[in-house]
Design a protein around this motif. Structure first.
Motif, PDB file in Angstrom:
ATOM      1  N   UNK A 169      61.515  33.048  23.588  1.00 19.23           N
ATOM      2  CA  UNK A 169      60.687  32.496  24.670  1.00 19.23           C
ATOM      3  C   UNK A 169      59.722  31.450  24.110  1.00 19.23           C
ATOM      4  N   UNK A 170      59.119  31.753  22.958  1.00 16.86           N
ATOM      5  CA  UNK A 170      58.194  30.803  22.338  1.00 16.86           C
ATOM      6  C   UNK A 170      58.908  29.513  21.948  1.00 16.86           C
ATOM      7  N   UNK A 171      60.112  29.620  21.431  1.00 23.49           N
ATOM      8  CA  UNK A 171      60.868  28.433  21.040  1.00 23.49           C
ATOM      9  C   UNK A 171      61.282  27.615  22.261  1.00 23.49           C
ATOM     10  N   UNK A 172      61.638  28.302  23.336  1.00 28.53           N
ATOM     11  CA  UNK A 172      61.979  27.589  24.569  1.00 28.53           C
ATOM     12  C   UNK A 172      60.787  26.781  25.089  1.00 28.53           C
ATOM     13  N   UNK A 173      59.629  27.393  25.071  1.00 28.74           N
ATOM     14  CA  UNK A 173      58.421  26.682  25.512  1.00 28.74           C
ATOM     15  C   UNK A 173      58.142  25.469  24.630  1.00 28.74           C
ATOM     16  N   UNK A 174      58.358  25.625  23.332  1.00 32.08           N
ATOM     17  CA  UNK A 174      58.042  24.561  22.392  1.00 32.08           C
ATOM     18  C   UNK A 174      58.911  23.318  22.601  1.00 32.08           C
ATOM     19  N   UNK A 175      60.126  23.503  23.150  1.00 27.41           N
ATOM     20  CA  UNK A 175      61.007  22.351  23.363  1.00 27.41           C
ATOM     21  C   UNK A 175      61.061  21.942  24.836  1.00 27.41           C
ATOM     22  N   UNK A 176      60.112  22.453  25.622  1.00 31.29           N
ATOM     23  CA  UNK A 176      59.993  21.981  27.005  1.00 31.29           C
ATOM     24  C   UNK A 176      60.546  22.898  28.070  1.00 31.29           C
ATOM     25  N   UNK A 177      60.878  24.112  27.736  1.00 34.22           N
ATOM     26  CA  UNK A 177      61.388  25.055  28.726  1.00 34.22           C
ATOM     27  C   UNK A 177      60.284  25.585  29.617  1.00 34.22           C
ATOM     28  N   UNK A 178      60.609  25.862  30.868  1.00 32.75           N
ATOM     29  CA  UNK A 178      59.639  26.415  31.816  1.00 32.75           C
ATOM     30  C   UNK A 178      60.363  27.325  32.800  1.00 32.75           C
ATOM     31  N   UNK A 179      59.589  28.115  33.555  1.00 37.29           N
ATOM     32  CA  UNK A 179      60.191  29.026  34.537  1.00 37.29           C
ATOM     33  C   UNK A 179      61.156  29.991  33.896  1.00 37.29           C
ATOM     34  N   UNK A 180      60.759  30.586  32.792  1.00 34.46           N
ATOM     35  CA  UNK A 180      61.655  31.458  32.028  1.00 34.46           C
ATOM     36  C   UNK A 180      61.848  32.791  32.747  1.00 34.46           C
ATOM     37  N   UNK A 181      63.103  33.143  32.993  1.00 31.93           N
ATOM     38  CA  UNK A 181      63.450  34.406  33.627  1.00 31.93           C
ATOM     39  C   UNK A 181      64.225  35.263  32.625  1.00 31.93           C
ATOM     40  N   UNK A 182      63.948  36.567  32.619  1.00 36.51           N
ATOM     41  CA  UNK A 182      64.590  37.469  31.671  1.00 36.51           C
ATOM     42  C   UNK A 182      65.119  38.693  32.415  1.00 36.51           C
ATOM     43  N   UNK A 183      66.350  39.074  32.122  1.00 37.08           N
ATOM     44  CA  UNK A 183      66.922  40.280  32.722  1.00 37.08           C
ATOM     45  C   UNK A 183      67.835  40.966  31.709  1.00 37.08           C
ATOM     46  N   UNK A 190      71.101  31.750  28.131  1.00 34.81           N
ATOM     47  CA  UNK A 190      71.520  32.254  26.826  1.00 34.81           C
ATOM     48  C   UNK A 190      71.365  33.776  26.794  1.00 34.81           C
ATOM     49  N   UNK A 191      72.078  34.410  25.872  1.00 34.91           N
ATOM     50  CA  UNK A 191      71.915  35.844  25.620  1.00 34.91           C
ATOM     51  C   UNK A 191      71.115  36.013  24.331  1.00 34.91           C
ATOM     52  N   UNK A 192      70.092  36.882  24.400  1.00 36.27           N
ATOM     53  CA  UNK A 192      69.178  37.050  23.270  1.00 36.27           C
ATOM     54  C   UNK A 192      69.012  38.537  22.978  1.00 36.27           C
ATOM     55  N   UNK A 193      69.114  38.956  21.715  1.00 39.14           N
ATOM     56  CA  UNK A 193      68.843  40.359  21.389  1.00 39.14           C
ATOM     57  C   UNK A 193      67.373  40.694  21.568  1.00 39.14           C
ATOM     58  N   UNK A 226      69.568  40.576  26.294  1.00 38.80           N
ATOM     59  CA  UNK A 226      68.916  40.096  27.511  1.00 38.80           C
ATOM     60  C   UNK A 226      69.434  38.704  27.860  1.00 38.80           C
ATOM     61  N   UNK A 227      69.534  38.452  29.159  1.00 38.03           N
ATOM     62  CA  UNK A 227      69.851  37.109  29.643  1.00 38.03           C
ATOM     63  C   UNK A 227      68.548  36.352  29.843  1.00 38.03           C
ATOM     64  N   UNK A 228      68.449  35.204  29.228  1.00 38.29           N
ATOM     65  CA  UNK A 228      67.259  34.360  29.360  1.00 38.29           C
ATOM     66  C   UNK A 228      67.664  33.083  30.081  1.00 38.29           C
ATOM     67  N   UNK A 229      67.004  32.795  31.185  1.00 38.53           N
ATOM     68  CA  UNK A 229      67.260  31.597  31.982  1.00 38.53           C
ATOM     69  C   UNK A 229      65.986  30.769  32.032  1.00 38.53           C
ATOM     70  N   UNK A 230      66.112  29.468  31.841  1.00 36.17           N
ATOM     71  CA  UNK A 230      64.933  28.600  31.878  1.00 36.17           C
ATOM     72  C   UNK A 230      65.341  27.224  32.376  1.00 36.17           C
ATOM     73  N   UNK A 231      64.371  26.468  32.879  1.00 39.00           N
ATOM     74  CA  UNK A 231      64.580  25.078  33.286  1.00 39.00           C
ATOM     75  C   UNK A 231      63.997  24.157  32.209  1.00 39.00           C
ATOM     76  N   UNK A 232      64.676  23.033  32.001  1.00 46.75           N
ATOM     77  CA  UNK A 232      64.222  22.102  30.979  1.00 46.75           C
ATOM     78  C   UNK A 232      64.509  20.671  31.425  1.00 46.75           C
ATOM     79  N   UNK A 233      63.485  19.807  31.319  1.00 44.98           N
ATOM     80  CA  UNK A 233      63.676  18.402  31.672  1.00 44.98           C
ATOM     81  C   UNK A 233      64.513  17.718  30.588  1.00 44.98           C
ATOM     82  N   UNK A 234      65.407  16.846  31.044  1.00 39.84           N
ATOM     83  CA  UNK A 234      66.239  16.126  30.089  1.00 39.84           C
ATOM     84  C   UNK A 234      67.050  15.037  30.754  1.00 39.84           C
ATOM     85  N   UNK A 235      67.666  14.179  29.921  1.00 39.59           N
ATOM     86  CA  UNK A 235      68.456  13.051  30.441  1.00 39.59           C
ATOM     87  C   UNK A 235      69.934  13.398  30.590  1.00 39.59           C
TER      88      UNK A 235
END
Length: 401
Positions: free
Chosen positions: A365-379, A354-357, A302-311
């Protein structure tokens, strides 16, 4: 009862003639590795047994024709799964009439699909009447019998999984026998009273027994309902294909340790001569292989797309790569997300891809949220094309190209 000699190759060519063995007949044929003999030997009297001699095509040339021929299974689960796989690879088979044996794949020019029995696909690859084919690995080994002209293009198409196994009863003298070693050590098997095995695999079965050190074995040939043979008293054991093992259990049979002869699944196989000598076959094989590899590699991804705040991209990448399920195929793709605030364009967020099995999807998805990811899209992914498939390089190497 019958025994098939596993050391003399049987070639499925058209003509065969029966002879009674004599002392001066066999030497005329055993000197030639290209002549095939199939022996049907009575367990009572060897001298009275008929011998079937099959004549093998020794012509190194391929038959003269222009079209490329692709053999596919004509019936059963293997047939439907093969058509489904090709459809998923955008290689749908167009069959005008379901009763016709010839069809086309519009995406592949000058290619004909021929629907055949799996064993006939292997035989016709050997004879040069087909160029490519999809069959089970067990069929290739049983009917190809290590023919040097058969070459594997793809050896793991991920369907048709089964195993060729030796199975014995759970009861009687076999009740406490749980391994091939224990079976071979049973004192019951003698030259006068050998282990009786029923099977449709008259090449692989005897070959396996010989290599396993079982000396006193006799085979009877059968094509169906093998599981009933021990209960009927016409065999002590069977060699047959096993998927789940349910049929064996329901007939009070069991597999034993060391008794698996071959793990099998669907494979793409080709004629070496066709790949080298026939115009267009190598190119068509390359395209089929590329499509198969790209689709099979994408299966369950699966393709996982997310937004993350950063410098910066580097700072976001550091956070992502600190999580063990977010590395993707080669690493995350990170790009700035531009927005306009107070009349100025800025990039406070970064998009990651990223590509995820499938099995790691929720954890990712849980790890993405834990490091500040949001708006997660999966296809789901349909294809993953590499720069060049390793199997293609391997094939060219085998062909000496």
């Amino acid at each position: 009862m019958s025994v098939v000699n596993p050391f003399l190759r049987q070639c499925p060519y058209a003509a065969s003639t029966a002879y009674s063995p004599t002392s001066d007949l066999l030497p005329k044929f055993t000197h030639s590795s290209r002549m095939s003999l199939k022996f049907t030997i009575s367990s009572c009297a060897l001298a009275a047994s008929p011998v079937t001699v099959s004549y093998v095509n020794t012509d190194k040339r391929i038959p003269d024709r222009n079209e490329i021929r692709f053999g596919l299974p004509s019936k059963g689960r293997m047939a439907s799964d093969t058509l489904d796989l090709l459809k998923d690879c955008q290689l749908s088979v167009r069959q005008v009439n379901p009763r016709q044996y010839v069809a086309q794949i519009p995406q592949l020019a000058n290619l004909e699909v021929w629907f055949q029995r799996p064993k006939d696909i292997v035989r016709k690859l050997v004879s040069g009447d087909l160029d490519l084919g999809i069959v089970g690995l067990d069929t290739v080994y049983e009917y190809g019998q290590e023919n040097e002209d058969l070459i594997f293009v793809h050896d793991a198409l991920d369907y048709g999984d089964c195993r060729l196994s030796l199975a014995i009863p759970k009861y009687g003298i076999f009740e406490n026998i749980n391994s091939l070693k224990e079976l071979a050590a049973m004192p019951q098997w003698t030259a006068e009273k050998p282990l009786r095995v029923a099977t449709g695999f008259t090449y692989l079965g005897p070959k396996f027994m010989k290599e396993s050190g079982l000396k006193h074995v006799i085979f009877s040939t059968a094509d169906g309902a093998l599981e009933a043979a021990p209960a009927m008293g016409i065999a002590d054991a069977i060699v047959d294909l096993v998927s789940s093992g349910t049929t064996l259990r329901e007939n009070d049979l069991k597999e034993i340790e060391g008794g698996i002869i071959l793990e099998s699944q669907a494979v793409l196989v080709a004629s070496r001569k066709s790949l080298v000598q026939r115009k267009g076959v190598l190119d068509a094989t390359h395209e089929i292989l590329e499509r198969l590899e790209a689709h099979l590699k994408a299966a369950g991804q699966f393709t996982v797309t997310a937004n993350m705040r950063g410098n910066s991209e580097e700072e976001v990448a550091e956070r992502i790569l600190s999580q063990n399920s977010l590395s993707g195929l080669q690493g995350p793709t990170i790009s700035p997300v531009f927005c306009k605030r107070d009349g100025k364009v800025s990039a406070d967020y970064y998009a990651i891809v990223i590509c995820v099995p499938k099995k790691s999807l929720y954890q990712s998805v849980q790890q993405l949220r834990a490091i500040g990811g949001s708006g997660v899209l999966i296809s789901p992914l349909t294809y993953i094309f590499d720069e060049e498939t390793p199997r293609w390089r391997e094939l060219l190497s085998k062909l000496g190209l």
